[in-house]
Design a protein around this motif. Structure first.
Motif, PDB file in Angstrom:
ATOM      1  N   VAL A 198      -8.201  -6.750  -7.366  1.00 41.71           N
ATOM      2  CA  VAL A 198      -7.966  -6.958  -5.937  1.00 41.71           C
ATOM      3  C   VAL A 198      -9.005  -6.150  -5.175  1.00 41.71           C
ATOM      4  N   VAL A 199      -9.687  -6.794  -4.244  1.00 37.65           N
ATOM      5  CA  VAL A 199     -10.650  -6.109  -3.387  1.00 37.65           C
ATOM      6  C   VAL A 199     -10.047  -5.986  -1.993  1.00 37.65           C
ATOM      7  N   ALA A 200      -9.963  -4.773  -1.501  1.00 42.28           N
ATOM      8  CA  ALA A 200      -9.527  -4.531  -0.127  1.00 42.28           C
ATOM      9  C   ALA A 200     -10.753  -4.162   0.703  1.00 42.28           C
ATOM     10  N   THR A 201     -10.805  -4.651   1.931  1.00 42.77           N
ATOM     11  CA  THR A 201     -11.964  -4.375   2.776  1.00 42.77           C
ATOM     12  C   THR A 201     -11.779  -3.123   3.627  1.00 42.77           C
TER      13      THR A 201
ATOM     14  N   ASN B 285       2.863  -2.130  -5.586  1.00 37.80           N
ATOM     15  CA  ASN B 285       2.777  -1.491  -6.912  1.00 37.80           C
ATOM     16  C   ASN B 285       1.696  -2.096  -7.802  1.00 37.80           C
ATOM     17  N   VAL B 286       0.598  -2.514  -7.185  1.00 36.86           N
ATOM     18  CA  VAL B 286      -0.545  -2.957  -7.975  1.00 36.86           C
ATOM     19  C   VAL B 286      -1.196  -1.719  -8.579  1.00 36.86           C
ATOM     20  N   PRO B 287      -1.458  -1.706  -9.880  1.00 39.03           N
ATOM     21  CA  PRO B 287      -2.074  -0.524 -10.499  1.00 39.03           C
ATOM     22  C   PRO B 287      -3.371  -0.133  -9.790  1.00 39.03           C
ATOM     23  N   ALA B 288      -3.559   1.140  -9.576  1.00 40.34           N
ATOM     24  CA  ALA B 288      -4.711   1.628  -8.816  1.00 40.34           C
ATOM     25  C   ALA B 288      -6.035   1.185  -9.435  1.00 40.34           C
ATOM     26  N   HIS B 289      -6.064   1.088 -10.779  1.00 43.44           N
ATOM     27  CA  HIS B 289      -7.325   0.708 -11.418  1.00 43.44           C
ATOM     28  C   HIS B 289      -7.712  -0.744 -11.124  1.00 43.44           C
ATOM     29  N   LYS B 290      -6.757  -1.537 -10.635  1.00 39.94           N
ATOM     30  CA  LYS B 290      -7.043  -2.934 -10.303  1.00 39.94           C
ATOM     31  C   LYS B 290      -7.544  -3.114  -8.873  1.00 39.94           C
ATOM     32  N   VAL B 291      -7.433  -2.073  -8.054  1.00 40.49           N
ATOM     33  CA  VAL B 291      -7.748  -2.192  -6.622  1.00 40.49           C
ATOM     34  C   VAL B 291      -9.072  -1.486  -6.313  1.00 40.49           C
TER      35      VAL B 291
ATOM     36  N   LEU C 257      -0.986  -7.586   6.508  1.00 35.62           N
ATOM     37  CA  LEU C 257      -0.706  -6.968   5.219  1.00 35.62           C
ATOM     38  C   LEU C 257       0.139  -7.930   4.392  1.00 35.62           C
ATOM     39  N   PRO C 258      -0.146  -8.077   3.101  1.00 33.64           N
ATOM     40  CA  PRO C 258       0.625  -9.005   2.272  1.00 33.64           C
ATOM     41  C   PRO C 258       2.092  -8.589   2.178  1.00 33.64           C
ATOM     42  N   LYS C 259       2.983  -9.564   2.201  1.00 38.92           N
ATOM     43  CA  LYS C 259       4.413  -9.278   2.121  1.00 38.92           C
ATOM     44  C   LYS C 259       4.772  -8.762   0.730  1.00 38.92           C
TER      45      LYS C 259
ATOM     46  N   HIS D 299      -1.837  -0.183   0.826  1.00 35.67           N
ATOM     47  CA  HIS D 299      -0.678  -1.070   0.867  1.00 35.67           C
ATOM     48  C   HIS D 299      -0.463  -1.728  -0.495  1.00 35.67           C
ATOM     49  N   PHE D 300      -1.544  -2.166  -1.112  1.00 33.73           N
ATOM     50  CA  PHE D 300      -1.427  -2.807  -2.423  1.00 33.73           C
ATOM     51  C   PHE D 300      -0.852  -1.853  -3.470  1.00 33.73           C
ATOM     52  N   THR D 301      -1.329  -0.626  -3.476  1.00 34.07           N
ATOM     53  CA  THR D 301      -0.880   0.308  -4.518  1.00 34.07           C
ATOM     54  C   THR D 301       0.497   0.894  -4.222  1.00 34.07           C
ATOM     55  N   SER D 302       0.798   1.177  -2.941  1.00 35.02           N
ATOM     56  CA  SER D 302       2.050   1.863  -2.617  1.00 35.02           C
ATOM     57  C   SER D 302       3.220   0.917  -2.371  1.00 35.02           C
ATOM     58  N   LYS D 303       2.950  -0.271  -1.839  1.00 37.64           N
ATOM     59  CA  LYS D 303       4.022  -1.211  -1.500  1.00 37.64           C
ATOM     60  C   LYS D 303       4.207  -2.321  -2.534  1.00 37.64           C
TER      61      LYS D 303
END
Length: 366
Positions: free
Chosen positions: A136-139, A152-158, A118-120, A146-150
């Motif tokens: 951001v693409v998660a597999t 704080n990447v906007p959900a629309h970007k993931v 998981l990214p730091k 992790h990206f959205t909750s930790k």
């Protein structure tokens, strides 16, 4: 559309496969596609095997001079090729693409995260994924959350895109099944339990061997056979053979090594097993087994809960739970047919064509 797929991975692992298979699908659909790999690596060789002419830059270097030279070379590449999308499948070199994206503003930048780490949650990562990357693409859903909750990447970007499988290559054939089983000395009375994947502690070969031994010796399930579709990797074949000998399974266990017709080998299974103790962020082996219409049981790590029925999963690292899952599959035909039907429903949405469509939908939206 013109894309560059950055696949600077040393091995032809799941991350490299995801990126190269996507590049192949894009090219076959008529999109001009370049791939960047690390020279003289398994991923580089596979790219050439699939008809690409990979480009090479010092993206993985920690030498500032080499990185500055790579930046200048990439600047020239972008000017000449004029990509619409640059997709980074590894973190090494991502900062260079981020700087180019900010400076040139001539392409959209995608970061696909398919490795197990998981990214730091630090300032550079938050800046790169939130302010620099266009998407951001998660597999798998764990990575996406992790990206959205930790971070704080906007959900629309993931976006969560699991990948896909070549359903023209991975298909069940009775002839292939019969031929491969005959080569290994299996007949119709045998129930063949199998694992597809490199030899590595994370994959759980040792636990699978111990589970089969428990069923074969303690519970008298003498019709069981164990097929390991794998070869030397982080764990040597010699060590795997020592586990087989320690459990007295030499007569019923086969290590195939590399095979020419993987679909025929998968077709020879009666039950596929994913016994991974962690990782499985990209479920290449699971998809291939399901595409060949073989029922599958699995641990609940990584991406597996995103498409596996809870009824077909067991606790990672738990030999007794694995043995119980195998025993149920071998004895309860109704259960086996039920989980197989569920998996066939899931795999219909995980074809290579669906993988391409989901990715192109994202690219087009950018």
């Amino acid at each position: 559309m013109k894309t560059i797929q950055i696949i600077n991975v040393r091995w032809f692992n799941a991350t490299a496969w995801y990126g190269l298979y996507l590049a192949r699908l894009l090219r076959e659909a008529g999109h001009e596609t370049l791939v960047i790999t690390e020279p003289d690596t398994d991923a580089d060789r596979k790219a050439k095997e699939w008809g690409f002419t990979p480009l090479h830059f010092d993206l993985n270097s920690s030498n500032p001079i080499k990185l500055m030279r790579a930046y200048a070379q990439l600047h020239k590449l972008i000017a000449e090729f004029a990509p619409d999308i640059v997709n980074c499948h590894r973190g090494e070199g991502f900062i260079l693409w981020g700087l180019l994206r900010k400076y040139l503003e001539s392409f959209k930048l995608v970061r696909t995260r398919g490795d197990q780490r998981l990214p730091k949650n630090n300032l550079p990562n938050r800046w790169l994924h939130t302010n620099v990357a266009d998407a951001v693409v998660a597999t798998n859903s764990v990575m996406a959350n992790h990206f959205t909750s930790k971070l704080n990447v906007p959900a629309h970007k993931v976006s969560t895109i699991l990948g896909g499988v070549d359903t023209d290559t991975f298909i069940f054939t009775k002839e292939g099944r019969d031929d491969f089983r005959k080569q290994l000395g299996y007949d119709d009375t045998n129930f063949v339990v199998a694992m597809l994947g490199r030899f590595d502690e994370v994959k759980g070969q040792k636990e699978l061997i111990e589970a089969v031994a428990e069923l074969y010796h303690a519970k008298g399930m003498k019709h069981l056979r164990l097929m390991l579709l794998g070869f030397d990797s982080a764990t040597s074949q010699k060590e795997v053979e020592s586990w087989i000998a320690a459990n007295n399974l030499q007569e019923v266990c086969c290590i195939t090594g590399k095979v020419d017709d993987v679909a025929a080998a998968i077709s020879a299974m009666d039950l596929g097993v994913i016994a991974s103790k962690w990782s499985e962020t990209i479920a290449r082996a699971a998809f291939e087994i399901m595409a060949c219409q073989r029922p599958l049981i699995s641990t609940g790590v990584g991406v597996m809960p995103d498409f596996m029925d809870e009824e077909a999963m067991f606790t990672a690292g738990d030999v007794d739970a694995l043995a119980a899952a195998i025993e149920r599959a071998a004895k309860d035909e109704v259960y086996l047919k039920r989980i197989s039907a569920s998996q066939q429903h899931e795999i219909a949405a995980l074809s290579g064509q669906k993988f391409l469509e989901k990715t192109l939908t994202l690219y087009s939206s950018l």
